[in-house]
Design a protein around this motif. Structure first.
Motif, short mmCIF file in Angstrom:
data_model
loop_
_atom_site.label_atom_id
_atom_site.label_comp_id
_atom_site.label_asym_id
_atom_site.label_seq_id
_atom_site.Cartn_x
_atom_site.Cartn_y
_atom_site.Cartn_z
N GLN A 130 0.80 -1.07 -0.10
CA GLN A 130 0.05 -0.10 0.13
C GLN A 130 0.92 1.27 -0.03
N GLU A 131 1.05 1.76 -1.25
CA GLU A 131 2.02 2.67 -1.28
C GLU A 131 1.82 3.99 -0.41
N LYS A 132 0.32 4.17 -0.24
CA LYS A 132 0.11 5.37 0.35
C LYS A 132 0.43 5.38 1.76
N MET A 133 0.64 4.23 2.35
CA MET A 133 1.04 4.07 3.86
C MET A 133 2.58 4.33 3.87
N ILE A 134 3.38 4.35 3.10
CA ILE A 134 4.87 4.51 3.06
C ILE A 134 5.02 5.97 3.40
N ASP A 135 5.77 6.34 4.23
CA ASP A 135 6.25 7.62 4.66
C ASP A 135 7.45 7.71 4.99
N LYS A 136 8.46 7.87 3.93
CA LYS A 136 10.04 8.00 4.21
C LYS A 136 10.33 9.10 5.20
N LYS A 137 9.64 10.14 4.96
CA LYS A 137 10.10 11.21 5.96
C LYS A 137 10.07 10.96 7.35
N LEU A 138 8.69 10.35 7.55
CA LEU A 138 8.60 9.65 9.11
C LEU A 138 9.64 8.69 9.47
N GLU A 139 10.00 8.11 8.55
CA GLU A 139 10.74 6.83 8.95
C GLU A 139 12.10 7.50 9.18
N ALA A 140 12.75 8.35 8.44
CA ALA A 140 13.99 9.17 8.62
C ALA A 140 13.83 9.64 10.10
N GLN A 141 12.60 10.45 10.40
CA GLN A 141 12.54 11.08 11.60
C GLN A 141 12.66 10.10 12.78
N MET A 142 12.00 8.83 12.62
CA MET A 142 11.94 8.07 13.56
C MET A 142 13.42 7.49 13.87
N ALA A 143 14.22 7.04 12.86
CA ALA A 143 15.45 6.80 12.70
C ALA A 143 16.25 7.87 13.97
N LEU A 144 16.04 9.06 13.49
CA LEU A 144 16.80 10.02 14.25
C LEU A 144 16.26 10.06 15.73
N THR A 145 15.03 10.02 15.96
CA THR A 145 14.39 9.82 17.24
C THR A 145 15.00 8.68 17.99
N ARG A 146 15.17 7.59 17.57
CA ARG A 146 15.85 6.37 18.01
C ARG A 146 17.26 6.49 18.47
N GLU A 147 17.90 7.27 17.29
CA GLU A 147 19.50 7.62 17.79
C GLU A 147 19.79 8.71 18.89
N ILE A 148 18.84 9.51 19.08
CA ILE A 148 18.72 10.53 20.03
C ILE A 148 18.71 9.78 21.29
N ALA A 149 17.45 8.83 21.46
CA ALA A 149 17.24 8.22 22.54
C ALA A 149 18.38 7.26 23.07
N ALA A 150 18.97 6.50 22.14
CA ALA A 150 20.01 5.92 22.39
C ALA A 150 21.15 6.57 22.86
#
Length: 301
Positions: A130-150
């Motif tokens: 479901q292409e409309k469910m893919i949000d590359k910007k959010l995935e990048a932001q979440m990766a950053l979120t997890r990096e900061i948390a770590a």
């Protein structure tokens, strides 16, 4: 799996419930984006007969699901978010079962039937992207979120302060998340801090005030009681009464001040102080807090 075990107590909450996409939390939109990216990658590799390459994204997705989405969603399986969160988890388990069916057919069947489906998983269509469910910007932001948390957790470990002890502030340098309230809250929950500030350096405020110290003690007590609930095979829906015996006046006063919070966090109707150890309990336990003896007893009600 751990994910399926967590889902089962909430299965009834997903019956005849239509997911409200507009009201999905960032965490849910992220895991659904990751799911569809995974489906996309698996299908591309299967079409090329690259079976090993097709399986690897599934492992990465399951890791994201259990180590981040589920852990950060535990508090969301109640209140207003309960139905949305439970339904998202059911959807993920079902789609994951379909996805792994060619690789692990028996596990796929097990997952499928444990989400209340009657027909065989092998009679279902393979999942489509479901292409409309893919949000590359959010995935990048979440990766950053997890990096900061770590990094925040690493600073805690360096200061030898347990995660259960709340701290006042984490200062970060990255401005990208400044307007992303939900993502900042994930960092705050993961690192167990009250505030996030933005500045020129990455720094954790390790000063523990009296109030923060008290909250840390209550979190430790909560952890003990939750462990007792688990050992007694209680489900999240089971309500309990908590008995507390403690002789130290100061520690007893702290628990009294946080009594309502404690009861809410451990699923108790009430917390009652007692002068003597009681019999006929579901489970009881002795342990030490602040070098003081504490006894806890639980009754299912």
């Amino acid at each position: 799996s751990n994910v399926l075990l967590f889902y089962k107590p909430y299965a009834a909450k997903t019956e005849s419930y239509k997911l409200k996409a507009k009201s999905l939390a960032s965490l849910d939109r992220w895991i659904l984006s990751r799911l569809n990216q995974t489906i996309k990658s698996v299908r591309i590799n299967l079409d090329k007969y690259e079976v090993t390459q097709a399986a690897r994204p599934i492992d990465d997705f399951v890791d994201d699901l259990s180590r981040w989405w589920l852990r950060r969603s535990r508090g969301r399986f109640s209140g207003e978010e309960l139905k949305n969160t439970s339904t998202v988890l059911k959807m993920i388990i079902e789609e994951l079962a379909k996805l792994i069916a060619p690789f692990t057919p028996f596990l796929a069947e097990y997952l499928w039937h444990n989400t209340d489906n009657k027909e065989s998983i092998h009679l279902q269509d393979y999942p489509k992207v479901q292409e409309k469910m893919i949000d590359k910007k959010l995935e990048a932001q979440m990766a950053l979120t997890r990096e900061i948390a770590a990094k925040g957790l690493a600073l805690r470990a360096e200061a030898e302060i347990k995660v259960r002890q709340p701290l006042r502030e984490l200062r970060i340098t990255n401005q990208e998340l400044k307007t992303e309230k939900e993502l900042l809250e994930l960092i705050m929950d993961e690192v167990n801090i009250k505030e996030i500030a933005f500045g020129d350096d990455f720094k954790l405020n390790t000063e523990i005030t009296a109030e923060l110290k008290e909250e840390g003690l209550i979190r430790e007590l909560t952890r003990q009681i939750q462990g007792m609930r688990k050992d007694a095979n209680l489900t999240p829906k089971d309500s309990i009464k908590v008995y507390v015996k403690i002789d130290d006046v100061e520690l007893k006063d702290i628990i009294k001040r946080w009594q309502k919070t404690l009861a809410s966090d451990v699923g108790a109707k009430n917390v009652e102080f007692t002068g003597a150890i009681k019999d006929g309990l579901l489970i009881d336990r002795h342990f030490e807090m602040e070098n003081q003896s504490v006894w806890i007893g639980l009754v299912k009600i």
